[in-house]
Design a protein around this motif. Structure first.
Motif, short mmCIF file in Angstrom:
data_model
loop_
_atom_site.label_atom_id
_atom_site.label_comp_id
_atom_site.label_asym_id
_atom_site.label_seq_id
_atom_site.Cartn_x
_atom_site.Cartn_y
_atom_site.Cartn_z
N UNK D 172 0.85 -1.18 0.00
CA UNK D 172 0.00 0.00 0.00
C UNK D 172 0.90 1.23 0.00
N UNK D 173 0.67 2.13 -0.94
CA UNK D 173 1.46 3.36 -0.96
C UNK D 173 0.51 4.55 -0.91
N UNK D 174 0.90 5.55 -0.16
CA UNK D 174 0.10 6.76 -0.12
C UNK D 174 0.72 7.81 -1.04
N UNK D 175 -0.12 8.50 -1.76
CA UNK D 175 0.37 9.54 -2.66
C UNK D 175 0.23 10.89 -1.97
N UNK D 176 1.29 11.66 -1.97
CA UNK D 176 1.22 13.03 -1.46
C UNK D 176 1.92 13.92 -2.48
N UNK D 177 2.00 15.16 -2.13
CA UNK D 177 2.68 16.10 -3.03
C UNK D 177 4.19 15.87 -3.02
N UNK D 178 4.66 15.02 -2.09
CA UNK D 178 6.07 14.65 -2.07
C UNK D 178 6.35 13.42 -2.94
N UNK D 179 5.32 12.80 -3.46
CA UNK D 179 5.54 11.64 -4.31
C UNK D 179 6.16 12.08 -5.63
N UNK D 180 6.85 11.15 -6.31
CA UNK D 180 7.45 11.50 -7.59
C UNK D 180 6.41 12.02 -8.59
N UNK D 181 6.79 12.98 -9.37
CA UNK D 181 5.91 13.51 -10.40
C UNK D 181 5.40 12.39 -11.30
N UNK D 182 6.26 11.43 -11.58
CA UNK D 182 5.85 10.34 -12.46
C UNK D 182 4.62 9.63 -11.90
N UNK D 183 4.62 9.38 -10.60
CA UNK D 183 3.48 8.71 -9.98
C UNK D 183 2.24 9.59 -10.08
N UNK D 184 2.39 10.87 -9.77
CA UNK D 184 1.23 11.76 -9.81
C UNK D 184 0.69 11.90 -11.23
N UNK D 185 1.59 11.91 -12.20
CA UNK D 185 1.11 11.98 -13.58
C UNK D 185 0.30 10.73 -13.94
N UNK D 186 0.83 9.57 -13.55
CA UNK D 186 0.10 8.31 -13.84
C UNK D 186 -1.27 8.31 -13.18
N UNK D 187 -1.29 8.66 -11.90
CA UNK D 187 -2.55 8.68 -11.15
C UNK D 187 -3.53 9.63 -11.81
N UNK D 188 -2.99 10.77 -12.18
CA UNK D 188 -3.83 11.80 -12.79
C UNK D 188 -4.41 11.29 -14.11
N UNK D 189 -3.60 10.62 -14.91
CA UNK D 189 -4.08 10.14 -16.21
C UNK D 189 -5.04 8.97 -16.07
N UNK D 190 -4.87 8.20 -14.99
CA UNK D 190 -5.71 7.01 -14.87
C UNK D 190 -7.02 7.31 -14.17
N UNK D 191 -7.18 8.55 -13.68
CA UNK D 191 -8.40 8.87 -12.96
C UNK D 191 -9.54 9.01 -13.96
N UNK D 192 -10.33 7.95 -14.06
CA UNK D 192 -11.39 7.92 -15.06
C UNK D 192 -12.70 8.45 -14.50
N UNK D 193 -12.89 8.34 -13.19
CA UNK D 193 -14.19 8.66 -12.62
C UNK D 193 -14.45 10.17 -12.61
N UNK D 194 -13.52 10.92 -12.06
CA UNK D 194 -13.68 12.38 -12.03
C UNK D 194 -12.38 13.00 -12.53
N UNK D 195 -12.27 13.23 -13.83
CA UNK D 195 -10.99 13.58 -14.44
C UNK D 195 -10.28 14.76 -13.77
N UNK D 196 -8.96 14.65 -13.76
CA UNK D 196 -8.10 15.68 -13.18
C UNK D 196 -7.78 16.70 -14.25
N UNK D 197 -7.93 17.98 -13.91
CA UNK D 197 -7.73 18.98 -14.96
C UNK D 197 -6.35 19.60 -14.97
N UNK D 198 -5.79 19.82 -13.83
CA UNK D 198 -4.50 20.52 -13.83
C UNK D 198 -3.64 20.06 -12.66
N UNK D 199 -2.42 20.54 -12.69
CA UNK D 199 -1.44 20.30 -11.65
C UNK D 199 -2.02 20.68 -10.27
N UNK D 200 -2.70 21.78 -10.19
CA UNK D 200 -3.24 22.24 -8.90
C UNK D 200 -4.44 21.40 -8.46
N UNK D 201 -5.20 20.97 -9.46
CA UNK D 201 -6.30 20.05 -9.22
C UNK D 201 -5.77 18.80 -8.51
#
Lengths: 468, 468, 468, 468
Positions: D172-201
């Protein structure tokens, strides 16, 4: 023919040559911010030359030459002082005075400070300076080098190290059995107070009901600067073997069995950092850490050795023997009892006895000596002074930190080492957290020692029964 | 009735009250090592009071009062100066002189230094001092606070920060797409030279054929102090859009396509560290890092902006317009050609034009302006001085580091920003590693600028064709 | 009255009760994907009950009951088999046949597999199953439990462990003196081949010119499953003391002194993983790792013990003594020489001698025995078989991996252990990387042993001079 | 002349050739443990050939050929089945039967399983198989490949993946703003339910009062397999925009404001892992994690979309229009009111309306539709079934996990997407932790849906007022 003197002469010439080359010139005041850093090689030369000196005496010689030859330019200082004084008499606007003072300040910086400053920027440079200061302190202790210039240089170095090893840059690290072997080996080797015997010995000291913490500098994580060992117990410990020899009550800690933290060893691993106040900060930080882990933990105390007590006692016995031919340390009845057991005059037999460590084998003797040695030791700790502060360095350390001299413990360290150095006695310095600031100020300022009733009562007994 | 003045009076009284309480007293010389540290709360008070001041002007006011009210005791300084001078005339043994000097040195330490010293030991204390100095610099720039005391305090702070942020305590960190988002966001926001537009923009700047490094202090890893962006190319770049806009040749780097490292952006992220020399060290460290990764990499150069060139040019045009009513910057033929294109007198139309950025739309104009603007810019960089050093701050930075002013590039930054600030011109400062030490010394010492033939020839053309 | 039998009866009833409760029922085929996982507690019960059984015999009893009582439902298997066979005779569309086969496949899954499957999902569940299989193997070896059901269960467990410990999920970790003490202690304790004596002994085995690697599972990093020790040398080592006792040539490795990698110890730390092929993979991965670090390293070989040789030799001597009253292992001249030295009949004195380890003290004897023991050992390794494969397990391991039986070394392990178990002999199995695949196939398929000329020549000498 | 058919023929021949070469032969039963692994290259060939197929149809073709041509040897299965059956009739000892069954089991293993097994041991092999299964599922959905062999292969692959991605091997891994950008980008792209719009989102979704967790496999840390987003609120949320759009109450979480955890998005990032039960385990693990962080947190619920509701509603409207020419979904009064607002017959205008999303602009309409759409949606979720289980896949997921269908929320997702797919409705599935096991069993076993009074009452209203 080139004998030792010629060789020495050659070495000295090489030293002078090196210093001329390696110590950066001080730029004139106006260009002080426009002067490029010396080439890396320039300062690195000093480092490698110094590293090549195998003998302590040679290193001391070099340091002496550096201190004497590359300090302050006294002429400059006098000139700038005169400038400042003149302004005193002919007031001008503030800017002029401030600049004059700044020029004076600049003139007061010894030239070797520039060398140290640039060395600190090299890879491993700070570490080198720590070792260099260790050498310097040792050389002073061994009288290999002396004089005010060397003392001044030591002060300058200590000041620089104090800035670099400021508490803001220290990391607290906890040692466990998961720590790198390298760290555990270092800790084990640096444990001077209660030596570590084996791998399993070490495992226990970082296991359940024990904690081991150290400070490292943030630039060299994993490198212990000062190490603190402590035991988590149900009450204030009165015996060191119970901590370092016996097994803890169980493999997993039960929080409700933990009511006290006993600091039983604190060691500086880098002698070059003497006087940098790491120990005091470490205790403070560790207390905070423990309070986080055990919010209900309320009792903090050391269980400390009393190095020097036996030596002091032998000295006193000697002196009295010379002066009066008899001891005035013991009450009549005590002297008699001891004489009976020993079958000879107290002073002489006791002196032989204390040197040999065998007296602990006799239960009767141990019983007979308890009362007199306890009160003598109380006096040694409480009454013997150096420049008004406690003579015993461990006592001085904890009293500076604001601890209370809390309890003397009889037969607290039955190891050979414990018997030899302090007749088996140990002492607890207790930290009442809410009072340490006040105690510290009182001790440092008015040299007042805060002690418990037990200690004070022992001191009173001493004053009644013994004469020095 | 309590109007603004009364409120201000109240605030000022509160400030004085705070400073009286928070700034530690200076112990007498004899007790300087026997005085316990002030209670943590004492200095923390200052931090929280300062933090509560929302207005820059209020903070400036507090800093001004601190600087003026808690500096050096001039009486003490004078007294100790007199002591030193007296020894000059009545020579005694060295120890006495050294101690007198040490007392004088001690007297020259401003009292606020103690405050800063103790703040540095608090959690986050050093970071607070960096921000405080940033405020101080900004307040000085905005004239919110002035005077020699404030300048002195700035110097003291800078000195302390220079010790703490010494290169021995800086960690080089490389930023990649695996770095924490927090770091990438910070880097992205601090990129002042060529602003980052989007997440993907940033991804490219840390991707193949690019490198992004920063220094962090070892006590706060992951926090960029100064950031360097560079591109790995086959030759020295003459255009910035090719670096920050266009895609790299491929997703995986081919080592044999890499012959040059082009530093295209260096930014200090903490204004409080101005003057601490981080940028220079960062370039040196990165060069070493690149040499390890690419042993055959031999070409190092910046691709740098020329901030201020357009402004300077407009100023010159203005002045000439006033003085002569006509430009002497251009050769006859040039003036004529430009006039034809613009359909009006050179100076006036050019001034309007340069302010509007539209001239780049006209190919003919771009061609016509190339020769004169190139030589004017060469002069601006090479000939315009401030206290003898290059007026342009970027030029001054690289020349101090020992770089050579190597090549002016026409239409090198076609962004709105590039056109506005430097008519689209950029310049390469090239680092010949074996010569930087010599160049740096020559520049700092004798103010000599080392420039390439291209630059020198442009300067010569300027001297022939233009008059200032 | 409740005697041991009654207690045993109670325990057995408790076991049956537990198994009934803990082993999940197999859902009918149609619901196999619609059946929720059993409650966590259900399988955890088994784990804690098992953990509470202190005696190996009790654990064996429980495992036996599980294997016998919760295997395959033979009736179901027969029924589904009949279904498949029927379709064979009345062909229908593919879907029908495939589904019938799938039902049959489903029926063939033993019920205890469900238990193991669910245990594997518990925290620490896989580790528990590894220990359980270790118990099972030990119980079989000790004949605490026997029979085909237990063998089947062992096979099922091994299959599951093979999926989980597949090479895709193994991490190669290198052990150094910076590794956690816990890891080094485990490695040290698990080193069965050449025991580790002290902390410093261990430090040397992870120091310069040495490597120590292990595989851990990605879910439990830092936990060694199988460990490989190797030495980096200039040529193929013929003596183990030179590796584990003598100090390396220098503190820092010189790459040009390294031409060969000698695997001198490989140990499985978890007996429950026997047969999972970890050792073979570890050698392959380490070879790749070494090739990355030392691109020019070309020679890979083991320096291996020959466990069982002395025992085999004593057995042969015994048998010959019984059969013929005299040894046919030695040539006439050899027998004579040995007899002379020993002062008695070869066989009997030799038997006593080999049991006592003292013969190595006599240089003459050592010289006399070299030729005969070398050829006997060559035969033992090359000629003695079990089901067609090498009888010696170490030989079998390396030959399966595709190594060549390369060189027998006389007096290669002079430790007490080495003399006792293999008369001081050791052998190198050499890995010619380009040939291992072919050799492995040849050995596994046609049972052909690839050996060097030295070994083949010793075997030929054996066939000429000795009779079994 | 070589047209598409010839090319296709060539490709097919290449496929057959590849499969012949790459799929390992199945060793005979006796040698199954004595057969060396195929050369690495053999299986790697398949991987690279497959990777080179750009078209989904080509990949589907290859997979079809593999499934059909390299499955089970039906002759072998029949033969071994007969063997088992025979033993049924002529009982022999257990060992014989068990071995016959084992041979049968061995015969039932499809040959392609060996290929997958060996691929799994390659670097990145497991990841390749996950992608391969994603292709296979997509190809089946698109009817690019069909038939029982392919279904069987899918089942075999799913079984293998289930072993490898067992919960024991998931981190189990928790994602925070300290997580690698690569992880946040993946999570952001895979969010199908309520799409992520921007970095600040994205920053907000990992900020205060929010949590984002994922499972990674222990062999590929940092690579999300399944992601769960949740909000920490004071009560069960009824509106998604309040979570993903509005700012949280403050920057630092106040624990006493947190009473509920609302799972608002769960996404599988790797389609090849469908059916492997990751989502269910993730929710369970996260609940445990939250309970550790917030011991008093007691309310757990989803806020879930209702994909397919609008489509279903349009279908029903259509069907009724065909059948009766009028809607029987609405009560008389409702139909009248809606008709009035719309100015036309209910069914037809409503159909147009629901397709256009514009109806939400009319407050009156929104009010009029609330009651009928709420009860229709309740029926859709509760009453519409597929093979006896809830037709809606999100409902089916949470009901399988043992959640209760708790509350329908009107105008809960006012985004375009929310209106289009479910008329703005969302539903809470609430997890009463003590009941989930029972609920899950009831749902899976007897297909009983546990619902709250609100839902049941809406269903009753539906049954009273609407006809399907």
């Amino acid at each position: 023919w080139s004998g030792p003197a010629a060789v020495a002469g050659a070495l000295e010439r090489a030293m002078d040559e090196l210093l001329r080359r390696a110590v950066p010139a001080t730029p004139v005041y106006e260009l002080r911010e426009k002067t490029p850093a010396p080439a890396e090689g320039q300062c690195a030369d000093f480092v490698s030359f110094y590293g090549g000196l195998a003998e302590a005496a040679e290193r001391a010689e070099l340091l002496g030459r550096l201190a004497r030859g590359f300090g302050v330019d006294h002429g400059q200082v006098a000139e700038q002082s005169a400038g400042v004084l003149q302004l005193r008499h002919q007031p001008r606007e503030a800017a002029v005075l401030l600049q004059a003072e700044d020029r004076l300040r600049y003139a007061l910086v010894p030239r070797y400070r520039g060398l140290f400053h640039h060395i600190s920027k090299l890879d491993g440079g700070v570490r080198f300076l720590v070792r260099l200061r260790a050498d310097l302190l040792e050389a002073q202790a061994l009288k290999l080098v002396e004089g005010p210039h060397v003392r001044e240089m030591n002060g300058v170095l200590k000041g620089m190290l104090s800035e670099w090893f400021s508490s803001g840059f220290l990391n607290l690290e906890r040692v466990t059995w998961h720590s790198p072997c390298e760290v555990l080996q270092k800790i084990s080797e640096s444990e001077a107070v209660h030596p570590v015997k084996s791998w399993m010995d070490m495992k226990q000291r970082v296991g359940p009901y024990r904690r081991c913490y150290f400070f490292s500098h943030c630039s060299t994580p994993g490198e212990p600067l000062v190490v603190l060992h402590l035991a988590l117990t149900s009450e204030i410990s009165s015996n060191i073997q119970a901590i370092v020899k016996e097994h803890p009550p169980s493999e997993t800690e039960e929080k409700n069995k933990i009511a006290a933290a006993i600091f039983y060893s604190i060691s500086l691993t880098q002698q070059g950092l003497q006087g940098v106040e790491l120990g005091t900060f470490l205790i403070k930080r560790v207390v905070k850490e423990l309070q986080k882990e055990f919010p209900h933990l309320g009792t903090f105390s050391s269980l400390s050795p009393i190095p020097g007590f036996t030596k002091w006692l032998l000295g006193v016995l000697n002196a009295q023997a010379k002066d009066h031919g008899r001891s005035e340390l013991f009450a009549e009845s005590e002297s008699k009892e001891i004489s009976e057991i020993l079958g000879g005059p107290v002073n002489e037999t006791l002196k032989a006895l204390l040197s040999s460590n065998e007296w602990v084998q006799s239960e009767r003797l141990v019983r007979a000596l308890q009362a007199p040695l306890m009160r003598l030791c109380a006096w040694y700790l409480y009454g013997e002074k150096h420049r008004g502060y406690a003579l015993n360095p461990v006592a001085n350390f904890h009293l500076q930190n604001g601890a209370v001299m809390w309890r003397l413990n009889w037969m607290a360290d039955a190891s050979l080492r414990g018997i030899s150095s302090s007749c088996g006695l140990m002492v607890n310095y207790r930290y009442y957290l809410e009072d340490t600031a006040i105690n510290s100020t009182a001790y440092l300022g008015s040299k007042t020692i805060k002690a418990s009733e037990q200690v004070l009562s022992l001191v009173a007994q001493f004053q009644k029964n013994s004469k020095l």
